[in-house]
Structure formats: C-alpha cells, structure tokens
Design a protein around this motif. Structure first.
Motif, PDB file in Angstrom:
ATOM      1  N   ASP A  98      -2.066   6.087  -5.941  1.00 42.46           N
ATOM      2  CA  ASP A  98      -1.415   7.933  -5.320  1.00 42.46           C
ATOM      3  C   ASP A  98      -3.080   8.589  -4.670  1.00 42.46           C
ATOM      4  OD1 ASP A  98       0.151   7.522  -7.373  1.00 42.46           O
ATOM      5  OD2 ASP A  98      -1.139   8.590  -8.951  1.00 42.46           O
ATOM      6  N   GLY A  99      -2.579   9.251  -3.962  1.00 42.34           N
ATOM      7  CA  GLY A  99      -3.762  10.362  -3.687  1.00 42.34           C
ATOM      8  C   GLY A  99      -4.009  11.077  -3.602  1.00 42.34           C
ATOM      9  N   ASP A 100      -4.186  11.784  -4.848  1.00 41.41           N
ATOM     10  CA  ASP A 100      -4.874  12.672  -5.207  1.00 41.41           C
ATOM     11  C   ASP A 100      -6.365  11.782  -5.989  1.00 41.41           C
ATOM     12  OD1 ASP A 100      -4.599  11.157  -7.593  1.00 41.41           O
ATOM     13  OD2 ASP A 100      -3.476  12.484  -8.457  1.00 41.41           O
ATOM     14  N   GLY A 101      -6.912  10.976  -5.844  1.00 39.28           N
ATOM     15  CA  GLY A 101      -8.186  10.620  -5.707  1.00 39.28           C
ATOM     16  C   GLY A 101      -7.835  10.323  -6.522  1.00 39.28           C
ATOM     17  N   GLN A 102      -7.391  10.058  -8.085  1.00 36.25           N
ATOM     18  CA  GLN A 102      -7.159   9.401  -9.294  1.00 36.25           C
ATOM     19  C   GLN A 102      -7.180   8.133  -9.558  1.00 36.25           C
ATOM     20  OE1 GLN A 102      -4.404  11.977 -11.743  1.00 36.25           O
ATOM     21  NE2 GLN A 102      -5.680  11.948 -13.033  1.00 36.25           N
ATOM     22  N   ASN A 103      -6.262   7.189  -8.925  1.00 32.69           N
ATOM     23  CA  ASN A 103      -6.248   6.280  -8.137  1.00 32.69           C
ATOM     24  C   ASN A 103      -7.615   5.619  -7.565  1.00 32.69           C
ATOM     25  OD1 ASN A 103      -2.583   5.684  -8.536  1.00 32.69           O
ATOM     26  ND2 ASN A 103      -3.877   5.926  -9.810  1.00 32.69           N
ATOM     27  N   ASN A 104      -8.743   4.661  -8.135  1.00 29.84           N
ATOM     28  CA  ASN A 104      -9.923   4.419  -7.407  1.00 29.84           C
ATOM     29  C   ASN A 104      -9.622   3.264  -6.630  1.00 29.84           C
ATOM     30  OD1 ASN A 104     -12.529   3.297  -6.579  1.00 29.84           O
ATOM     31  ND2 ASN A 104     -13.553   3.866  -8.090  1.00 29.84           N
ATOM     32  N   PRO A 105     -10.130   3.179  -5.226  1.00 23.79           N
ATOM     33  CA  PRO A 105      -9.493   2.052  -4.548  1.00 23.79           C
ATOM     34  C   PRO A 105     -10.452   0.652  -4.582  1.00 23.79           C
ATOM     35  CG  PRO A 105      -9.401   4.312  -3.196  1.00 23.79           C
ATOM     36  CD  PRO A 105     -10.234   4.150  -4.245  1.00 23.79           C
ATOM     37  N   ALA A 106     -11.345   1.019  -4.958  1.00 26.49           N
ATOM     38  CA  ALA A 106     -12.719  -0.606  -5.798  1.00 26.49           C
ATOM     39  C   ALA A 106     -11.800  -0.985  -6.268  1.00 26.49           C
ATOM     40  CB  ALA A 106     -14.071  -0.299  -6.605  1.00 26.49           C
ATOM     41  N   PHE A 107     -10.766  -0.633  -6.961  1.00 26.22           N
ATOM     42  CA  PHE A 107      -9.748  -2.011  -7.600  1.00 26.22           C
ATOM     43  C   PHE A 107      -8.515  -2.404  -6.999  1.00 26.22           C
ATOM     44  CE2 PHE A 107     -11.603   0.965 -11.511  1.00 26.22           C
ATOM     45  CZ  PHE A 107     -11.541   0.138 -11.950  1.00 26.22           C
ATOM     46  N   LEU A 108      -8.255  -2.349  -5.920  1.00 26.32           N
ATOM     47  CA  LEU A 108      -7.497  -2.899  -4.852  1.00 26.32           C
ATOM     48  C   LEU A 108      -7.742  -4.019  -4.755  1.00 26.32           C
ATOM     49  CD1 LEU A 108      -6.773   0.148  -2.346  1.00 26.32           C
ATOM     50  CD2 LEU A 108      -5.020  -0.160  -3.756  1.00 26.32           C
ATOM     51  N   PRO A 109      -8.404  -4.651  -4.278  1.00 30.99           N
ATOM     52  CA  PRO A 109      -9.293  -6.233  -3.806  1.00 30.99           C
ATOM     53  C   PRO A 109      -8.542  -6.552  -5.221  1.00 30.99           C
ATOM     54  CG  PRO A 109     -11.016  -5.074  -3.466  1.00 30.99           C
ATOM     55  CD  PRO A 109      -9.972  -4.092  -3.571  1.00 30.99           C
ATOM     56  N   ALA A 110      -8.545  -6.421  -6.343  1.00 29.48           N
ATOM     57  CA  ALA A 110      -8.311  -6.957  -7.319  1.00 29.48           C
ATOM     58  C   ALA A 110      -6.714  -7.212  -7.659  1.00 29.48           C
ATOM     59  CB  ALA A 110      -8.869  -6.880  -8.794  1.00 29.48           C
ATOM     60  N   LEU A 111      -6.291  -6.520  -7.136  1.00 33.33           N
ATOM     61  CA  LEU A 111      -4.482  -6.914  -7.357  1.00 33.33           C
ATOM     62  C   LEU A 111      -3.933  -6.742  -6.577  1.00 33.33           C
ATOM     63  CD1 LEU A 111      -4.183  -2.841  -7.733  1.00 33.33           C
ATOM     64  CD2 LEU A 111      -3.488  -4.269  -9.647  1.00 33.33           C
ATOM     65  N   ILE A 112      -4.805  -7.400  -5.077  1.00 27.59           N
ATOM     66  CA  ILE A 112      -4.547  -7.975  -3.861  1.00 27.59           C
ATOM     67  C   ILE A 112      -4.594  -9.391  -4.010  1.00 27.59           C
ATOM     68  CG2 ILE A 112      -4.701  -8.377  -0.960  1.00 27.59           C
ATOM     69  CD1 ILE A 112      -5.614  -5.690  -1.163  1.00 27.59           C
ATOM     70  N   ALA A 113      -5.585  -9.591  -4.228  1.00 28.86           N
ATOM     71  CA  ALA A 113      -6.538 -10.789  -5.199  1.00 28.86           C
ATOM     72  C   ALA A 113      -4.903 -12.180  -6.218  1.00 28.86           C
ATOM     73  CB  ALA A 113      -7.976 -11.453  -5.078  1.00 28.86           C
ATOM     74  N   VAL A 114      -4.324 -10.919  -6.816  1.00 26.94           N
ATOM     75  CA  VAL A 114      -3.670 -11.524  -8.059  1.00 26.94           C
ATOM     76  C   VAL A 114      -2.665 -11.935  -7.195  1.00 26.94           C
ATOM     77  CG1 VAL A 114      -1.922 -10.734  -9.735  1.00 26.94           C
ATOM     78  CG2 VAL A 114      -4.516 -10.287 -10.539  1.00 26.94           C
ATOM     79  N   ILE A 115      -1.797 -11.077  -5.969  1.00 26.24           N
ATOM     80  CA  ILE A 115      -0.808 -11.454  -5.330  1.00 26.24           C
ATOM     81  C   ILE A 115      -1.061 -12.727  -4.482  1.00 26.24           C
ATOM     82  CG2 ILE A 115       0.640 -10.947  -3.911  1.00 26.24           C
ATOM     83  CD1 ILE A 115       1.696  -9.267  -6.125  1.00 26.24           C
ATOM     84  N   GLU A 116      -2.239 -13.048  -3.789  1.00 30.65           N
ATOM     85  CA  GLU A 116      -2.589 -13.699  -2.682  1.00 30.65           C
ATOM     86  C   GLU A 116      -2.784 -14.950  -3.713  1.00 30.65           C
ATOM     87  OE1 GLU A 116      -4.951 -12.444   1.202  1.00 30.65           O
ATOM     88  OE2 GLU A 116      -5.677 -12.639  -0.958  1.00 30.65           O
ATOM     89  N   ASN A 117      -3.057 -15.408  -4.801  1.00 29.92           N
ATOM     90  CA  ASN A 117      -3.131 -16.025  -5.825  1.00 29.92           C
ATOM     91  C   ASN A 117      -2.471 -16.527  -6.898  1.00 29.92           C
ATOM     92  OD1 ASN A 117      -5.769 -16.312  -4.641  1.00 29.92           O
ATOM     93  ND2 ASN A 117      -6.851 -15.288  -6.483  1.00 29.92           N
ATOM     94  N   GLY A 118      -1.371 -15.751  -6.820  1.00 30.17           N
ATOM     95  CA  GLY A 118      -0.476 -15.916  -7.463  1.00 30.17           C
ATOM     96  C   GLY A 118       0.817 -16.655  -7.374  1.00 30.17           C
ATOM     97  N   GLY A 119       1.105 -17.303  -6.211  1.00 34.51           N
ATOM     98  CA  GLY A 119       1.813 -17.570  -5.190  1.00 34.51           C
ATOM     99  C   GLY A 119       3.418 -17.261  -5.674  1.00 34.51           C
ATOM    100  N   GLU A 120       4.375 -17.978  -5.246  1.00 33.19           N
ATOM    101  CA  GLU A 120       6.019 -17.071  -5.270  1.00 33.19           C
ATOM    102  C   GLU A 120       6.154 -16.531  -6.554  1.00 33.19           C
ATOM    103  OE1 GLU A 120       8.463 -19.941  -3.392  1.00 33.19           O
ATOM    104  OE2 GLU A 120       7.740 -19.219  -1.372  1.00 33.19           O
ATOM    105  N   ARG A 121       5.364 -17.161  -7.561  1.00 33.92           N
ATOM    106  CA  ARG A 121       6.341 -16.726  -9.328  1.00 33.92           C
ATOM    107  C   ARG A 121       5.384 -15.300  -9.810  1.00 33.92           C
ATOM    108  NH1 ARG A 121       1.959 -17.053 -13.047  1.00 33.92           N
ATOM    109  NH2 ARG A 121       0.113 -17.670 -12.023  1.00 33.92           N
ATOM    110  N   VAL A 122       4.795 -14.761  -9.094  1.00 30.98           N
ATOM    111  CA  VAL A 122       3.416 -14.145  -9.056  1.00 30.98           C
ATOM    112  C   VAL A 122       4.989 -12.671  -8.186  1.00 30.98           C
ATOM    113  CG1 VAL A 122       2.313 -12.064  -9.865  1.00 30.98           C
ATOM    114  CG2 VAL A 122       2.197 -14.087 -10.573  1.00 30.98           C
ATOM    115  N   GLY A 123       5.122 -11.630  -9.369  1.00 26.95           N
ATOM    116  CA  GLY A 123       6.096 -10.839  -8.000  1.00 26.95           C
ATOM    117  C   GLY A 123       5.271  -9.122  -7.804  1.00 26.95           C
ATOM    118  N   LEU A 124       4.432  -8.184  -9.320  1.00 26.57           N
ATOM    119  CA  LEU A 124       3.844  -7.204  -8.802  1.00 26.57           C
ATOM    120  C   LEU A 124       2.842  -8.144  -9.677  1.00 26.57           C
ATOM    121  CD1 LEU A 124       4.031  -4.430  -8.888  1.00 26.57           C
ATOM    122  CD2 LEU A 124       4.703  -4.727 -11.362  1.00 26.57           C
ATOM    123  N   ALA A 125       1.338  -6.832  -9.547  1.00 23.96           N
ATOM    124  CA  ALA A 125       0.253  -7.005  -9.952  1.00 23.96           C
ATOM    125  C   ALA A 125       0.164  -5.130 -10.173  1.00 23.96           C
ATOM    126  CB  ALA A 125      -1.249  -7.092  -8.988  1.00 23.96           C
TER     127      ALA A 125
END
Length: 249
Positions: A98-125
């Motif tokens: 969200d663009g209001d600042g309540q979501n901290n971008p510091a958590f983006l790397p963890a979410l992205i890494a889950v998708i990268e490491n999850g292979g084709e079976r993980v569709g959403l983090a």
C-alpha cells in the motif's frame, strides 16, 4: 504481447490515490530494502488522484530511472490499480504494498525470497500483520470480515487485507478478474492449484493523510464479492491428466 526486459527481475507495484505526502519517503524505503539485492522497478499506479501525487512522482522519476507512473484518468479502485501495475510489470516476480506507509518495505525481501525459493508450487507469499496500528473500529471490522471470509472460503488465511504480497506475474494474470480481486488472492491462487506461503509483517501507523482504500469498503459489495468467489471455487474443475499416445509403424 508483453516483452520483458531481461535486466528487470522484480516489479514493485504501489496503488495510490491522493498520497502526495507519502510518495518520497516510501520510495526511499523501497530503495533501501532492495538496492544491491535485485534489479527492480517501482511502478506507482496513480488511481485518479486529485492532489499533487502525479507531480511528486514526475519529479522523482527525473532522479530514479527505475520509477514508473501509470495513471488512471478516474479512480477505478484498488483491484484495478493493482491489475494495471501487474500488466505493465517487466519483472517475472511482482510484489505489492500500500502507498500510505503502513506497509513497511523492509519485509519485501522476505516475501520475494519465498517466491524465488518456492519453485513452481508456491503461487503467493502473503504478509500477515501483527501489531495492527488501525483504529479499534477498523480492527474490529477487519476481524469480522476476515472471519466471515475464512469460514466460507476455507482459504487458510487470517489476514487478506495486508497489502504486502509477492507472486509470479503469470500466476496473477491467470486469475479471473473482478473489482475486489485483491481481497481474495489466497483463495483464488489456491483455486489454481498453488500453495500459499505466509510471512509475518509488523504493521505501523499511516504517515499522513486519510485512508483511501479499505477492506470491504462497502459491505454489500464485499458480500457479493465473497459469494462470487465461493461460486468460482465450487465451479472449478480439476485439470484432467492427459497422456499423449503415439503410434510407430
């Protein structure tokens, strides 16, 4: 057909409406979280803002070549804004916040890494908020909406209202689109046969301004969306297992 630029791995999509004062600080935080880790772009979808949002973005784009702005002539809602950003994305992996600042971008790397490491079976983090900073009424409203949704859809998700999410672009684009889609991503991604991963994220107060998008903004519309998603899940047919038969003379 969308042509992907090979040097862009990650697209960050931020839907906004009238968030002029929150633009610059959030972009700086996104850069702090991602610089040096991935080649990425930031796509702000300006959903019919009537304040200085467009001007602020235009000014920052002169210094940041990886920042893009997509504009809706009139406000079309958060789901439409997210979809516009995903369709324009050059990265194979898309993350939203969200663009209001309540979501901290510091958590983006963890979410992205889950998708990268999850292979084709993980569709959403999906981010799951802890330490909510909303008003008591808004937290109560969210608990009720999440409880009703979870009991009906059985999507295994306690918090679909968190804007912090990551997914493969191709998975998102295969989902049936409707106004309100962003509220039901876990259920719809599961419907396509993918697994959902969860990352706990710490909520924080809005920096400035007032909320422009909310969870189940209009109760009746939310109920209708819920009924529609339930119907889609019920109507989903399993993909048949196929075997190619060849003959050899």
């Amino acid at each position: 057909m969308q042509v992907f630029e090979p040097d862009v791995a990650i697209s960050i999509v931020v839907p906004v409406r009238n968030e002029a004062e929150n633009i610059a600080p959030l972009i700086e935080e996104i850069a702090t979280a991602l610089d040096g880790r991935w080649v990425y772009e930031i796509i702000y979808v300006n959903d019919g803002s009537t304040d200085a949002t467009a001007d602020r973005l235009t000014g920052i784009m002169k210094q940041r070549v990886n920042l893009r702005q997509i504009r809706h002539a009139t406000s079309s809602g958060q789901s439409a804004a997210v979809r516009s950003g995903v369709r324009a994305a050059r990265g194979a992996i898309v993350a939203t916040l969200d663009g209001d600042g309540q979501n901290n971008p510091a958590f983006l790397p963890a979410l992205i890494a889950v998708i990268e490491n999850g292979g084709e079976r993980v569709g959403l983090a999906a981010g799951q908020r802890v330490g909510r900073k909303d008003t008591g009424f808004k937290k109560w409203q969210s608990r009720v909406a999440n409880g009703v949704r979870s009991n009906i859809l059985r999507d295994g998700t306690r918090d679909t209202g968190c804007g912090l999410k990551a997914f493969r672009r191709e998975v998102f684009l295969m989902l049936p689109y409707f106004d309100g889609l962003h509220r039901f991503l876990p259920a719809l991604v599961r419907r396509e046969g993918y697994e959902i991963a969860y990352v706990e994220v710490i909520d924080r107060p809005r920096r400035s301004g007032v909320s422009n998008y909310g969870f189940f903004d209009r109760l009746w519309i939310g109920v209708m969306d819920l009924a529609g998603v339930w119907w889609l899940i019920r109507r989903k047919k399993q993909t048949p297992v196929t075997t190619e038969v060849t003959s050899h003379d």
